[in-house]
Design a protein around this motif. Structure first.
Motif, PDB file in Angstrom:
ATOM      1  N   HIS A  61       0.838  -1.194   0.000  1.00 42.76           N
ATOM      2  CA  HIS A  61       0.000   0.000   0.000  1.00 42.76           C
ATOM      3  C   HIS A  61       0.875   1.247   0.000  1.00 42.76           C
ATOM      4  O   HIS A  61       2.022   1.207   0.440  1.00 42.76           O
ATOM      5  N   GLN A  65      -2.495   5.313   1.766  1.00 39.72           N
ATOM      6  CA  GLN A  65      -3.396   4.206   2.087  1.00 39.72           C
ATOM      7  C   GLN A  65      -3.150   3.690   3.497  1.00 39.72           C
ATOM      8  O   GLN A  65      -4.089   3.339   4.211  1.00 39.72           O
ATOM      9  N   TRP A  66      -1.884   3.674   3.912  1.00 40.13           N
ATOM     10  CA  TRP A  66      -1.556   3.209   5.262  1.00 40.13           C
ATOM     11  C   TRP A  66      -2.162   4.106   6.327  1.00 40.13           C
ATOM     12  O   TRP A  66      -2.493   3.645   7.421  1.00 40.13           O
TER      13      TRP A  66
END
Length: 96
Positions: A61, A65-66
């Protein structure tokens, strides 16, 4: 003339209220953790996250996104704000 100004003002207010709002999500920050804290983040990641499910690949990711993943999972893992930051910094550091 007053009608034109009134219609123009109303249209401007209407258009301004229909525009998308800026995102309130915070952008990921540059790693603020020390090397020791990042190492601790790795340990927390492996122990806390691995307790409930298979560990995800940190490179799977983007850092953005994390942020979302961490924001949803950290409360479930009962991470403190510091631990949350350390785990995030560890995950992002793996990509480098």
């Amino acid at each position: 003339m007053k009608k034109i100004i009134a219609v123009a003002s109303f249209t401007a207010v209407l258009l301004a209220s229909c525009t998308p709002k800026a995102s309130t999500a915070t952008a990921p920050t540059v790693a603020t953790s020390t090397a020791e804290q990042i190492a601790q983040g790795k340990t927390i990641f492996e122990n806390s996250c691995g307790r409930c499910h298979k560990l995800p690949d940190p490179t799977a990711h983007t850092s953005v996104q994390w942020v979302g993943i961490m924001n949803s999972m950290a409360p479930k893992a009962k991470l403190t704000d510091e631990q949350h930051q350390w785990v995030y910094d560890y995950i992002v550091s793996v990509k480098k």
